[in-house]
Write a protein that holds these residues in place. Sequence first.
Motif, PDB file in Angstrom:
ATOM      1  N   GLU A  24       0.696  -1.070   0.031  1.00  0.00           N
ATOM      2  CA  GLU A  24      -0.042   0.077  -0.055  1.00  0.00           C
ATOM      3  C   GLU A  24       1.064   1.231   0.017  1.00  0.00           C
ATOM      4  O   GLU A  24       1.758   1.235   0.713  1.00  0.00           O
ATOM      5  CB  GLU A  24      -1.002  -0.141   1.184  1.00  0.00           C
ATOM      6  CG  GLU A  24      -1.514   1.238   1.326  1.00  0.00           C
ATOM      7  CD  GLU A  24      -2.407   1.870   0.443  1.00  0.00           C
ATOM      8  OE1 GLU A  24      -3.436   1.193  -0.057  1.00  0.00           O
ATOM      9  OE2 GLU A  24      -2.533   3.065   0.148  1.00  0.00           O
ATOM     10  N   VAL A  35       0.380  -6.215   5.368  1.00  0.00           N
ATOM     11  CA  VAL A  35       0.138  -5.010   4.750  1.00  0.00           C
ATOM     12  C   VAL A  35       1.585  -4.311   4.816  1.00  0.00           C
ATOM     13  O   VAL A  35       1.760  -3.940   5.767  1.00  0.00           O
ATOM     14  CB  VAL A  35      -0.940  -4.398   5.081  1.00  0.00           C
ATOM     15  CG1 VAL A  35      -1.100  -3.430   3.853  1.00  0.00           C
ATOM     16  CG2 VAL A  35      -2.149  -5.254   4.848  1.00  0.00           C
ATOM     17  N   ARG A  36       2.439  -4.010   3.708  1.00  0.00           N
ATOM     18  CA  ARG A  36       3.341  -3.171   3.726  1.00  0.00           C
ATOM     19  C   ARG A  36       3.145  -1.884   3.378  1.00  0.00           C
ATOM     20  O   ARG A  36       2.635  -1.626   2.213  1.00  0.00           O
ATOM     21  CB  ARG A  36       4.611  -3.554   3.007  1.00  0.00           C
ATOM     22  CG  ARG A  36       5.162  -4.860   3.599  1.00  0.00           C
ATOM     23  CD  ARG A  36       6.444  -5.368   3.031  1.00  0.00           C
ATOM     24  NE  ARG A  36       7.310  -4.601   2.747  1.00  0.00           N
ATOM     25  CZ  ARG A  36       8.299  -4.622   3.809  1.00  0.00           C
ATOM     26  NH1 ARG A  36       8.648  -5.480   4.698  1.00  0.00           N
ATOM     27  NH2 ARG A  36       9.588  -3.788   3.408  1.00  0.00           N
ATOM     28  N   TYR A  37       3.018  -0.809   4.455  1.00  0.00           N
ATOM     29  CA  TYR A  37       2.660   0.720   4.036  1.00  0.00           C
ATOM     30  C   TYR A  37       3.782   1.411   3.481  1.00  0.00           C
ATOM     31  O   TYR A  37       4.839   1.144   3.827  1.00  0.00           O
ATOM     32  CB  TYR A  37       1.866   1.037   5.245  1.00  0.00           C
ATOM     33  CG  TYR A  37       0.553   0.578   5.614  1.00  0.00           C
ATOM     34  CD1 TYR A  37      -0.716   0.432   5.071  1.00  0.00           C
ATOM     35  CD2 TYR A  37       0.510  -0.616   6.725  1.00  0.00           C
ATOM     36  CE1 TYR A  37      -1.811  -0.069   5.264  1.00  0.00           C
ATOM     37  CE2 TYR A  37      -0.506  -0.985   7.209  1.00  0.00           C
ATOM     38  CZ  TYR A  37      -1.744  -0.583   6.505  1.00  0.00           C
ATOM     39  OH  TYR A  37      -2.981  -1.592   6.784  1.00  0.00           O
ATOM     40  N   ASN A  38       3.204   2.369   3.317  1.00  0.00           N
ATOM     41  CA  ASN A  38       4.345   3.556   2.707  1.00  0.00           C
ATOM     42  C   ASN A  38       5.394   2.945   1.473  1.00  0.00           C
ATOM     43  O   ASN A  38       6.393   3.134   1.519  1.00  0.00           O
ATOM     44  CB  ASN A  38       5.083   4.065   3.550  1.00  0.00           C
ATOM     45  CG  ASN A  38       4.073   4.933   4.824  1.00  0.00           C
ATOM     46  OD1 ASN A  38       3.583   5.884   4.206  1.00  0.00           O
ATOM     47  ND2 ASN A  38       4.242   4.625   6.053  1.00  0.00           N
ATOM     48  N   ALA A  63      -0.022   5.707   4.139  1.00  0.00           N
ATOM     49  CA  ALA A  63       0.505   5.176   5.441  1.00  0.00           C
ATOM     50  C   ALA A  63      -0.574   4.266   6.151  1.00  0.00           C
ATOM     51  O   ALA A  63      -0.388   3.714   7.321  1.00  0.00           O
ATOM     52  CB  ALA A  63       0.915   6.410   6.345  1.00  0.00           C
ATOM     53  N   GLU A  64      -1.757   4.054   5.422  1.00  0.00           N
ATOM     54  CA  GLU A  64      -2.851   3.338   6.355  1.00  0.00           C
ATOM     55  C   GLU A  64      -3.695   2.950   5.105  1.00  0.00           C
ATOM     56  O   GLU A  64      -3.632   3.013   3.960  1.00  0.00           O
ATOM     57  CB  GLU A  64      -3.781   4.610   7.028  1.00  0.00           C
ATOM     58  CG  GLU A  64      -4.146   5.621   6.251  1.00  0.00           C
ATOM     59  CD  GLU A  64      -4.677   6.875   7.368  1.00  0.00           C
ATOM     60  OE1 GLU A  64      -5.111   6.500   8.206  1.00  0.00           O
ATOM     61  OE2 GLU A  64      -4.337   7.864   7.096  1.00  0.00           O
ATOM     62  N   HIS A  65      -4.567   1.783   5.331  1.00  0.00           N
ATOM     63  CA  HIS A  65      -5.435   1.098   4.560  1.00  0.00           C
ATOM     64  C   HIS A  65      -6.607   2.072   3.958  1.00  0.00           C
ATOM     65  O   HIS A  65      -6.784   3.131   4.955  1.00  0.00           O
ATOM     66  CB  HIS A  65      -5.950  -0.318   4.773  1.00  0.00           C
ATOM     67  CG  HIS A  65      -6.955  -0.114   5.851  1.00  0.00           C
ATOM     68  ND1 HIS A  65      -8.155  -0.050   5.671  1.00  0.00           N
ATOM     69  CD2 HIS A  65      -6.779  -0.299   7.273  1.00  0.00           C
ATOM     70  CE1 HIS A  65      -8.809  -0.169   7.019  1.00  0.00           C
ATOM     71  NE2 HIS A  65      -7.885  -0.302   7.791  1.00  0.00           N
TER      72      HIS A  65
END
Length: 337
Positions: free
Chosen positions: A34, A93-96, A37-39
Amino acid sequence: MYDMIIIGAGPAGISMATEARSAGIDAAKILILERAAEHSFSIKKYYPDNKLVTANYKGFEAVCTGVMYLVDSSKHETISYLDRTIAANGVTVRYNETVYRIDKDAAAQRFTITTDRGAYDTVVVVIAIGILGKPNKPEYRIPASLKDRVVFDVTTTAIAGGDVLVVGGGDSASEYCQYLVQKGNRVTLSYRKSEFSRMNDINRQSLLALEERAQVQVLRGSTITALADSGGRPAVTFAEPGAPPRTFDHVVYALGGTTPRNFLKTIGIEFNGEEPEVREAHETTVPGMFLIGDLSAGQKGGSIIWAFNSANTAMRRICKQYLQCSVDPAAAQGTGR
Ligand SMILES: Cc1cc2nc3c(=O)[nH]c(=O)nc-3n(C[C@H](O)[C@H](O)[C@H](O)COP(=O)(O)OP(=O)(O)OC[C@H]3O[C@@H](n4cnc5c(N)ncnc54)[C@H](O)[C@@H]3O)c2cc1C
């Protein structure tokens, strides 16, 4: 080596992971990448806080063919449902993390996905990045000095007690009007057509009721030709003879989003005119690469249930063609549980 990498953690990406888990894929074999920074970034950014999230958005039939479902709910309930689903899946989930390229080794049916932080191999890749990353903009220039006064959502800047022009004629335009009236603004809506045929019934009735109570002034058949900076406020010029220029505290555009064409082309997706070419079950012309959610909805636009259902449809093909798994038809939610 992952079985499935999903790009984008919105309703489509989250339901894709859920479908994969339900079909028997190990959580450790699924990865979501993603950019934000958030879903569910689009929902958080574009939905007004008090919005009713409707299951039959844009007139889609509210029937859920897969394991995720939606009934009419608040913004908070919808986000919380998506939150809980991610947690229950156990999927990372890998953010940023932004994807730059996708290479395919066709002989091995393997994709290598390169991001700004690493590279990952996978059998199947599902693109679920939506269309709201790049909101549609008007054709005329927006002066840079007005960037805090001219916006594309109602959550980034607090807008209260002012004169506000909303531009658009779909559900979002009506919902923005409703929200801005509640925040004590004097609201004008400019729409280029004379009828609100793209709104669902609830939003059309709500808008007409606001107009009747003189809480929203509706300019039908109205075309804006220019926007200028007038002492720090947006001054709007209209094409219609006799419509004087007007100055507002804020202008809010609700013009929808655009397909991220460049990104899709970079990763090898072919286009058929304006739309990405999608074959059976949302698979692209690249075998093993799928496009779901808003990206596969075409001109009519998508909805949350469309996103959920497109993940289920893609999963059926993925199990048939690429991975050892099976979709249980009995898991379908129908009209919700
Ligand atoms: C104002 C408004 C009101 C709406 N109201 C409703 C409603 O009441 N009911 C309804 O059913 N639908 C509604 N919709 C439509 C609904 O929100 C969309 O159809 C739905 O969010 C589509 O889901 P998606 O997962 O395809 O895309 P999105 O929700 O847009 O999610 C895409 C995700 O991918 C991420 N992303 C983008 N680019 C990249 C990238 N390059 N790499 C990695 N990640 C990326 C984004 O940050 C985002 O988290 C509304 C839309 C708007 C704008």
